[in-house]
Design an enzyme around this catalytic site. Structure first.
Site, mmCIF file in Angstrom:
data_model
loop_
_atom_site.group_PDB
_atom_site.id
_atom_site.type_symbol
_atom_site.label_atom_id
_atom_site.label_comp_id
_atom_site.label_asym_id
_atom_site.label_seq_id
_atom_site.Cartn_x
_atom_site.Cartn_y
_atom_site.Cartn_z
ATOM 1 N N ASP A 213 15.263 69.264 3.323
ATOM 2 C CA ASP A 213 14.575 69.039 4.607
ATOM 3 C C ASP A 213 13.812 67.718 4.453
ATOM 4 O OD1 ASP A 213 13.393 69.344 7.112
ATOM 5 O OD2 ASP A 213 11.929 70.847 6.448
ATOM 6 N N ARG A 281 22.018 78.079 15.697
ATOM 7 C CA ARG A 281 20.667 78.301 16.222
ATOM 8 C C ARG A 281 20.717 79.157 17.488
ATOM 9 N NH1 ARG A 281 16.365 75.272 14.842
ATOM 10 N NH2 ARG A 281 15.357 76.991 15.949
HETATM 11 N N1 NVA Z 1 9.858 70.657 8.078
HETATM 12 C C1 NVA Z 1 10.233 70.075 9.338
HETATM 13 C C2 NVA Z 1 11.247 70.914 10.025
HETATM 14 C C3 NVA Z 1 11.750 70.369 11.336
HETATM 15 C C4 NVA Z 1 12.737 71.255 12.006
HETATM 16 C C5 NVA Z 1 9.000 69.906 10.206
HETATM 17 O O1 NVA Z 1 8.157 70.822 10.237
HETATM 18 O O2 NVA Z 1 8.863 68.870 10.853
HETATM 19 N N1 CP Z 2 15.873 72.285 13.214
HETATM 20 C C1 CP Z 2 15.036 72.219 14.238
HETATM 21 O O1 CP Z 2 14.161 73.051 14.429
HETATM 22 O O2 CP Z 2 15.243 71.156 15.073
HETATM 23 P P1 CP Z 2 14.305 70.730 16.283
HETATM 24 O O3 CP Z 2 13.012 70.259 15.682
HETATM 25 O O4 CP Z 2 15.040 69.623 16.975
HETATM 26 O O5 CP Z 2 14.086 71.899 17.162
#
Ligand code: NVA
Ligand code: CP
Length: 296
Positions: A213, A281
């Site tokens: 991530d 999703r």
């Molecule tokens: N770890 C990331 C995930 C985004 C889907 C965030 O919190 O921005």
């Molecule tokens: N993976 C995910 O939650 O993507 P978004 O931030 O675009 O919703």
């Protein structure tokens, strides 16, 4: 009444039920004539659109509420916003900065609350990820998932989801970005404690799934420069993927910062499941909504 704030609220049987509901053909229109309030303090592409579509598929009407509209704890308290939205909606979803906000919502809500991402957890993504791994690798139990990067909201929900599904999890994070002792204690209580290792190669060696991530999550933007330095050596590239098991898959919740945590050659390569993950999703959201509506 059920809420869905993180995966560790669930029993393994709940998780299995959600995964099965997510793949049910012709799901019943449990939201017919009903609303779903989807409140976002942060941006979203996948979560918003997939949840809206899942609500539509179950016969409901989604209402998107952006950060400027509600002003949580500014225009009105979190509790009063929640009580208001529950007057019109059969379910409330919220993407928030502070995990305590979804807890406060659930404490007063007359309808189920879904965490659509907080600083602590991203459980709807983790459900989609299990669906993706199950479809790609046939089963979850006994598979090894290697997570390379920040022990963040995604890593936490994934550790619970994988652990409750009988997967083994290894995580490699730079010093200072590992799970806290409190996290590990909680994971241990649920039998979901990941093996923490120092080097990405140690985590990835022989793994069936390699997951990463972003190094800088939403809300941490001022730390981005420091994090780029601290995460040097934690990029998932082809050399690292070559250490994984034969047929191993690459996963990322997206959005990705290509060239930082993942090389484009991996993200666009043959082992990448990032688009099936995104597609799942919607199915995961449908499964969750069906599960929540079972006990309303
Ligand atoms: N770890 C990331 C995930 C985004 C889907 C965030 O919190 O921005
Ligand atoms: N993976 C995910 O939650 O993507 P978004 O931030 O675009 O919703």
């Amino acid at each position: 009444m059920r809420h869905f704030l993180d995966i560790d609220d669930l029993q393994p049987s709940d998780l299995a039920r959600i995964l099965n509901l997510a793949t049910t053909r012709n799901p019943p229109p449990v939201l017919a004539g009903k609303g779903a309030s989807l409140l976002f303090e942060k941006p979203s592409a996948r979560t918003r659109s997939s949840t809206e579509m899942a609500v539509v598929q179950l016969g409901g009407h989604p209402t998107y509420i952006g950060p400027a509209e509600v002003g949580l704890d500014e225009r009105e308290s979190v509790e009063d916003v929640t009580r208001t939205l529950a007057c019109y909606s059969a379910v409330i979803g919220a993407r928030v900065f502070d995990h305590r906000t979804v807890k406060r919502m659930a404490a007063v809500s007359a309808v189920p609350v879904i965490n659509l991402l907080s600083d602590a957890a991203h459980p709807t993504q983790a459900v989609a990820d299990l669906l993706t791994i199950r479809a790609a690798r046939g089963h979850l139990e006994g598979r090894v998932l290697a997570y390379v990067g920040d022990a963040n909201n995604m890593a936490r929900s994934l550790a619970y989801a994988a652990g409750l599904s009988g997967m083994a999890v290894r995580i490699a994070s730079p010093p200072g970005y590992e799970f806290s002792e409190a996290d590990l204690r909680r994971m241990r209580r649920r039998g979901c404690e990941p093996v923490q290792v120092q080097k990405p190669a140690e985590a990835v060696s022989g793994a069936d799934v390699v997951y990463t991530d972003v190094w800088t999550s939403m809300g941490q933007e001022e730390e981005a420069e420091q994090r780029r330095k601290d995460f040097a050596g934690f990029r998932v590239d082809r050399r690292l993927m070559a250490r994984a098991a034969a047929g191993a898959v690459f996963m990322h919740c997206l959005p990705a910062h290509r060239g930082e945590e993942v090389a484009s050659t991996v993200m666009d390569g043959p082992s990448s499941l990032v688009w099936p993950q995104a597609a799942n999703r919607m199915h995961a959201a449908r499964g969750l909504l069906l599960w929540l509506m079972e006990q309303v």
